[in-house]
Scaffold this active site. Structure first.
Site, PDB file in Angstrom:
ATOM      1  CG  ASP A 278      27.260 -21.713-105.490  1.00 59.48           C
ATOM      2  OD1 ASP A 278      27.091 -21.883-104.401  1.00 59.48           O
ATOM      3  OD2 ASP A 278      27.357 -20.436-105.783  1.00 59.48           O
TER       4      ASP A 278
ATOM      5  CG  ASP B  43      20.738 -18.214 -99.758  1.00 53.64           C
ATOM      6  OD1 ASP B  43      20.266 -17.863 -99.042  1.00 53.64           O
ATOM      7  OD2 ASP B  43      21.973 -18.338 -99.778  1.00 53.64           O
TER       8      ASP B  43
ATOM      9  N   GLY C 176      25.528 -25.439 -96.808  1.00 55.68           N
ATOM     10  CA  GLY C 176      24.456 -25.002 -95.701  1.00 55.68           C
ATOM     11  C   GLY C 176      23.346 -26.017 -95.674  1.00 55.68           C
TER      12      GLY C 176
ATOM     13  CB  THR D 113      20.844 -23.646-101.586  1.00 52.07           C
ATOM     14  OG1 THR D 113      21.084 -22.287-101.036  1.00 52.07           O
ATOM     15  CG2 THR D 113      20.627 -23.391-102.903  1.00 52.07           C
TER      16      THR D 113
ATOM     17  CG  ASP E  69      21.873 -19.368-104.229  1.00 52.21           C
ATOM     18  OD1 ASP E  69      21.627 -20.474-104.322  1.00 52.21           O
ATOM     19  OD2 ASP E  69      23.328 -19.019-103.776  1.00 52.21           O
TER      20      ASP E  69
ATOM     21  NE  ARG F 218      29.874 -23.462 -95.273  1.00 48.87           N
ATOM     22  CZ  ARG F 218      28.833 -23.123 -96.004  1.00 48.87           C
ATOM     23  NH1 ARG F 218      29.003 -23.722 -97.490  1.00 48.87           N
ATOM     24  NH2 ARG F 218      27.679 -22.589 -95.865  1.00 48.87           N
TER      25      ARG F 218
ATOM     26  NE  ARG G  75      27.509 -13.458 -96.468  1.00 47.01           N
ATOM     27  CZ  ARG G  75      27.221 -14.599 -95.366  1.00 47.01           C
ATOM     28  NH1 ARG G  75      26.486 -15.467 -95.927  1.00 47.01           N
ATOM     29  NH2 ARG G  75      27.527 -14.459 -94.118  1.00 47.01           N
TER      30      ARG G  75
END
Length: 319
Positions: free
Chosen positions: A103, A127, A11, A125, A129, A72, A171
């Protein structure tokens, strides 16, 4: 190290262009040629590669998205696909690779490093995360985008006396909802790391209405549940008109904040320095406001833990 490749994968995130710029200019400053790989690992396999000069990265530090584009690649997950990528890099004379992504991108970088190819990862990213780094490139911009949306939604919610469920990305990681919820004064913050009770959310809304509050904001991370179902349940139990706003990919775009530009610039420069020193299989990050690096395999094992103190603070400040 005569030639370095750089790609963005997974992303997109605001600040990726600032990182690309830093990689290119730091490499050229050190007499190293840079090859830009378009469309991530897929472009690496297919040889979608071009040389980048100083002018290639002029006037991009403020731009969102990624000038190298991203994609991707299922093929890269296979041994055959990675062999193709390694052969392509050999053809283009690439001696080391900088991978900017999350990741999944790091796992690809780890595979290349295991094959003996010098590879460094930069966390990009929204996120936030990746547990080994306090912040990832794009996160700060994303939460500022959400806060801007909260301000606009609050205006119309106040006018109509409504509650509003705002669904944000995340998510498995609730950092966007948590940080934006605290900064935006949300009444409830719902994240995947912590369970929640609809009745508790409704109780806050009713208490607020009884003391004359004209609006309420509920922040919901997308990984928890469906916003429209939550909205219907809240409206049924409280009688308060409740609307839903799903921010979606608007969170990925926009000009990066100063924080993200600076973070990306520091990380991009550090990745080149590591390759020059002969390092491989490492990722850069930030801890305690200092740029750090560690082995990819170690970094990927570190869980991203929700800041429980911040989460409790949202509850205290939303009484």
């Amino acid at each position: 190290m005569k030639t370095i490749g750089v790609l963005t994968s997974g992303g997109d995130a605001p600040g990726m262009n600032a990182a690309i710029r830093a990689v290119v200019r730091t490499a050229i400053y050190n007499g190293i040629k840079v090859m830009g790989v378009n469309q991530g690992y897929d472009g690496l396999i297919n040889g979608n590669i071009k040389e980048m000069g100083l002018s290639s990265v002029a006037d991009i530090i403020h731009r969102g998205g990624t000038t190298l584009r991203t994609a991707r690649s299922e093929e890269f997950k296979t041994e055959e696909g990675r062999k193709k990528a390694l052969n392509v890099m050999k053809v283009f004379g690439i001696d080391g690779l900088v991978v900017i992504g999350g990741d999944g991108s790091f796992k690809g970088a780890e595979k290349l490093s295991d094959e003996g190819f010098p590879t460094i990862g930069i966390p990009g990213t929204i996120d936030n995360d990746l547990g080994y780094s306090d912040y990832t490139i794009g996160f700060d911009t994303a939460i500022n985008t959400v806060i801007d949306a909260i301000s606009k939604i609050r205006d119309t919610s106040t006018s109509h006396g409504r509650a509003n469920v705002i669904e944000v990305m995340g998510r498995h990681c609730g950092d966007i909802a948590l940080y934006a919820g605290l900064a935006g004064g949300a009444e409830s913050v719902i994240v995947p790391e912590v369970g929640y009770e609809v009745d508790e959310v409704c109780q806050k809304l009713i208490k607020g209405r009884n003391r004359g509050k004209l609006h309420s904001i509920i922040m919901l991370a997308e990984g928890v549940g469906r916003a429209y179902e939550l909205s219907d349940e809240i409206e049924d139990k409280t009688g308060i008109e409740t609307r839903v706003t799903v921010l979606g990919h608007i969170q990925r775009g926009g000009s990066p904040t100063a924080f993200d530009r600076i973070l990306a610039s520091k990380m991009g420069a550090e990745s080149v320095r590591l390759l020059i020193k002969g390092e491989s299989g490492k990722v850069v990050g930030i801890q305690g406001n200092k740029i750090i690096n560690m082995n990819i395999n170690e970094a990927l094992k570190i869980n991203n833990n929700l800041d429980k103190d911040m989460y409790e603070l949202t509850k205290i400040l939303s009484i």
